[in-house]
Scaffold this active site. Structure first.
Site, PDB file in Angstrom:
ATOM      1  N   HIS A  35      -4.879   4.809   9.980  1.00 25.97           N
ATOM      2  CA  HIS A  35      -4.441   4.288  11.281  1.00 25.97           C
ATOM      3  C   HIS A  35      -5.258   4.937  12.410  1.00 25.97           C
ATOM      4  O   HIS A  35      -5.665   4.265  13.364  1.00 25.97           O
ATOM      5  CB  HIS A  35      -2.964   4.608  11.522  1.00 25.97           C
ATOM      6  CG  HIS A  35      -2.023   4.029  10.506  1.00 25.97           C
ATOM      7  ND1 HIS A  35      -1.361   4.779   9.582  1.00 25.97           N
ATOM      8  CD2 HIS A  35      -1.636   2.750  10.289  1.00 25.97           C
ATOM      9  CE1 HIS A  35      -0.595   4.003   8.835  1.00 25.97           C
ATOM     10  NE2 HIS A  35      -0.738   2.766   9.233  1.00 25.97           N
ATOM     11  N   SER A  81      -2.554   5.025   2.389  1.00 29.63           N
ATOM     12  CA  SER A  81      -1.479   4.063   2.644  1.00 29.63           C
ATOM     13  C   SER A  81      -0.186   4.836   2.861  1.00 29.63           C
ATOM     14  O   SER A  81       0.027   5.877   2.235  1.00 29.63           O
ATOM     15  CB  SER A  81      -1.333   3.138   1.436  1.00 29.63           C
ATOM     16  OG  SER A  81      -0.083   2.499   1.484  1.00 29.63           O
TER      17      SER A  81
HETATM   18  P1  AMP Z   1       0.551  -0.576   8.493  1.00 28.26           P
HETATM   19  O1  AMP Z   1       1.166   0.474   9.353  1.00 28.26           O
HETATM   20  O2  AMP Z   1       0.530  -0.210   7.032  1.00 28.26           O
HETATM   21  O3  AMP Z   1       1.087  -1.945   8.768  1.00 28.26           O
HETATM   22  O4  AMP Z   1      -0.977  -0.628   8.890  1.00 28.26           O
HETATM   23  C1  AMP Z   1      -1.383  -0.792  10.221  1.00 28.26           C
HETATM   24  C2  AMP Z   1      -2.867  -1.036  10.263  1.00 28.26           C
HETATM   25  O5  AMP Z   1      -3.544   0.085   9.686  1.00 28.26           O
HETATM   26  C3  AMP Z   1      -3.308  -2.274   9.454  1.00 28.26           C
HETATM   27  O6  AMP Z   1      -4.290  -2.974  10.203  1.00 28.26           O
HETATM   28  C4  AMP Z   1      -3.867  -1.664   8.204  1.00 28.26           C
HETATM   29  O7  AMP Z   1      -4.837  -2.468   7.573  1.00 28.26           O
HETATM   30  C5  AMP Z   1      -4.487  -0.389   8.738  1.00 28.26           C
HETATM   31  N1  AMP Z   1      -4.672   0.582   7.650  1.00 28.26           N
HETATM   32  C6  AMP Z   1      -3.733   1.017   6.780  1.00 28.26           C
HETATM   33  N2  AMP Z   1      -4.280   1.851   5.877  1.00 28.26           N
HETATM   34  C7  AMP Z   1      -5.602   1.942   6.185  1.00 28.26           C
HETATM   35  C8  AMP Z   1      -6.714   2.628   5.608  1.00 28.26           C
HETATM   36  N3  AMP Z   1      -6.582   3.395   4.536  1.00 28.26           N
HETATM   37  N4  AMP Z   1      -7.919   2.485   6.190  1.00 28.26           N
HETATM   38  C9  AMP Z   1      -8.071   1.688   7.297  1.00 28.26           C
HETATM   39  N5  AMP Z   1      -7.073   1.012   7.878  1.00 28.26           N
HETATM   40  C10 AMP Z   1      -5.861   1.131   7.329  1.00 28.26           C
END
Ligand code: AMP
Length: 281
Positions: free
Chosen positions: A37, A187
């Site tokens: 993030h 993640s």
């Molecule tokens: P989330 O909070 O899981 O919904 O993710 C929010 C944003 O962070 C989304 O655009 C995801 O694709 C991005 N994101 C999550 N994990 C990663 C990662 N390991 N590398 C790059 N972006 C990420």
């Protein structure tokens, strides 16, 4: 860093940002923040003047209610990380700010069928919920650019489609996947993996790298997919798919000359993980 919970406060400040001729970058998240993030925030800071990050665990995108309940919530730590990253504004709305009384939660977004492939097959309704919340945020914030991770390749592709079909004045920037030193894609769900599952889950990155090398050697696509599935199974994970797709249409690739992306989803115990890799340089 500003921290706002209400649309009214957010809109008032963004008005003055725009009056100052500053560009706005937007990073939507569901919290439980990690380096992945923060890399989006860093890109947004490089490319725009004023960065808004949102934390909102969006109920309309969870097809499994227990998944929504189990979703990690670490707001204090998230605030600390965003402040360290020099994020300008954190927006943490409650449900009624995003979906006020009378809001049509049944709206169906037309996403050119992209929402029914891959993840869409296993998580019905998920991408309609994602489109709904991102559409709502884009309407409120009206950013110049939205920053999303390649980690969720299908999600970013669908939002690009949404922006195009709704003719929204925002540009989508897809940022590269941030991985642990050993290769596991970061993640929020990784906190639910035991050390043993974390080790076993490295097979996802290994199978993607295998696919990339095999494509360069012109191995037939179906053979690569089958071998990758076997690798994932023999590490003890339960794969749902390992597919080589055309990165624009998200359909199964037929030809080695397409814009190829390998995408995979697998269960590591009771945790569902996704990962992907762009296969052509
Ligand atoms: P989330 O909070 O899981 O919904 O993710 C929010 C944003 O962070 C989304 O655009 C995801 O694709 C991005 N994101 C999550 N994990 C990663 C990662 N390991 N590398 C790059 N972006 C990420």
């Amino acid at each position: 860093m500003f921290i706002f919970k209400n649309n009214k406060d957010l809109l008032l400040l963004l008005d003055s940002v725009r009056k100052n001729k500053q560009t706005i970058g937007f990073v939507p998240t569901m919290g439980a923040l990690h380096e992945g993030h923060l890399s989006l925030v860093a890109s947004a800071k490089k490319q725009t003047d004023f960065v808004v990050t949102s934390i909102f665990v969006n109920p309309t995108q969870f097809n499994d209610p227990t998944d929504l309940l189990k979703y990690p919530r670490t707001l204090e730590n998230d605030i600390r990380l965003l402040a360290q990253a020099d994020n300008h504004l954190l927006f943490t709305p409650s449900g009624d700010q995003i979906y006020p009384k009378g809001f049509n939660k049944n709206r169906v977004f037309h996403l050119n069928g992209l929402d029914r492939l891959l993840e869409g097959e296993f998580r019905p309704g998920h991408f309609n919920g994602v489109a709904m919340v991102v559409h709502r945020f884009l309407e409120l914030i009206q950013p110049d650019k939205i920053f999303m991770g390649q980690k969720d390749y299908q999600q970013a592709t669908i939002i690009r489609q949404l922006i195009q079909s709704e003719k929204l004045p925002t540009q989508l920037v897809m940022c590269p996947i941030v991985r642990s030193q050993k290769g596991l894609a970061l993640s929020s769900r990784n906190t639910r993996l035991s050390p043993q599952w974390k080790r076993k889950a490295l097979v996802l990155h290994q199978s993607l790298r295998f696919a990339k090398a095999a494509i360069l050697q012109k191995t037939p696509i179906q053979q690569i997919e089958e071998e990758a599935i076997e690798k994932i199974k023999s590490a003890g994970l339960n794969p749902e798919y390992f597919t080589i797709i055309n990165g624009s249409t998200l359909k199964k690739a037929k030809d080695l000359r397409e814009n190829l992306v390998a995408v995979t989803a697998a269960w590591a115990g009771d945790v569902r993980l996704i990962d992907n890799m762009l296969l052509l340089p």
